[in-house]
Scaffold this active site. Sequence first.
Site, PDB file in Angstrom:
ATOM      1  CE  LYS A  31      -3.770  -2.500   2.136  1.00 22.73           C
ATOM      2  NZ  LYS A  31      -4.403  -2.980   3.373  1.00 22.73           N
ATOM      3  CD  GLN A  73      -3.266  -4.613   6.628  1.00 22.29           C
ATOM      4  OE1 GLN A  73      -3.124  -3.633   5.902  1.00 22.29           O
ATOM      5  NE2 GLN A  73      -3.970  -5.677   6.253  1.00 22.29           N
ATOM      6  CG  ASP A 120      -9.453  -0.131   5.367  1.00 19.88           C
ATOM      7  OD1 ASP A 120      -9.273  -0.342   4.144  1.00 19.88           O
ATOM      8  OD2 ASP A 120      -8.655  -0.504   6.245  1.00 19.88           O
TER       9      ASP A 120
END
Length: 265
Positions: A22, A66, A89
């Site tokens: 990422k 994460q 997200d």
Amino acid sequence: MPGLATVLIGDDPASRVYVRSKSRACAAAGIASFEFTKPPDARLSDILSLVEALNRDERVDGILVQLPLPSGLDTRCVIAALDPGKDVDGFHPVNIGRLWGGETSLVPCTPQGCMILLRHVLPDIAGATAVVVGRSHIVGRPLAALLVAADCTVTLVHSKTRDPAAICRHADILIAAIGRPQAIGDGWIKPGAIVIDVGINRVAEPDGTAHLVGDVDFGAASRIAAAVTPVPGGVGPMTIACLLRNTVLAACRRRGLPEPLAPIQ
Ligand code: NDP
């Protein structure tokens, strides 16, 4: 320049690979990335302090924590601490509510990537029968919300579903997100269907090497379906692209700039 902060807690090797890829994608797209790591035994209060600091940090437009977190840490509590406007997200309860309510939100990246792929091959999906196999909070459920919003007739299949293959055989659009290597094969796919394989499963070979496969038997799907996404290389890169997309959207919204990207439909 838009900025993305990644928060990695613990030493899960797969999570480390994801965070690194990422950050690399951010660099390629001209997005600043800020990486934060915490040890596996980090205290919840330390993580919440970091999240609150990132919420206030003017350089940061998007925050990605994460997942999965090390066991013992309350994922919901960490996600709920994010500023919903920086939740790239799309997992914050406010963004989930907005998604189901049809309001502008930050849409979870993997479902967003699936919709872009789907629209690419099937621009008009209104009225199509869509079956999503898997009902997780990060893939199956938000994807169902997007498909409902796109006027599909949607069924969510899960581990307690009776005769899932029979349900899947009716699907014009079949999306697999269960984490079971090649579980969806011959008897599950309607001829001419569009099949999107979200699964990423590491399969060990007898010689000690490993390779990645999806949840769909790609060979069978290639023979029966009109289109099927490969693993690796299908949904995975779309997920990262949509993370960058969400970061740019979050940056524009925070700065009161017009949004350069069309909403996902
Ligand atoms: P979860 O483990 O959180 O959820 C799995 C879901 O599948 C659950 O809803 C479960 O049902 C259901 N399920 C499990 N086995 C079966 C079965 N035999 N039949 C029907 N349903 C079943 O997984 P995720 O959603 O996080 O991930 C799913 C897959 O997608 C994984 O392989 C993951 O690696 C991959 N993934 C890929 C991404 C990408 O970018 N390409 C991003 C995110 C995930 P129940 O709810 O009843 O337990």
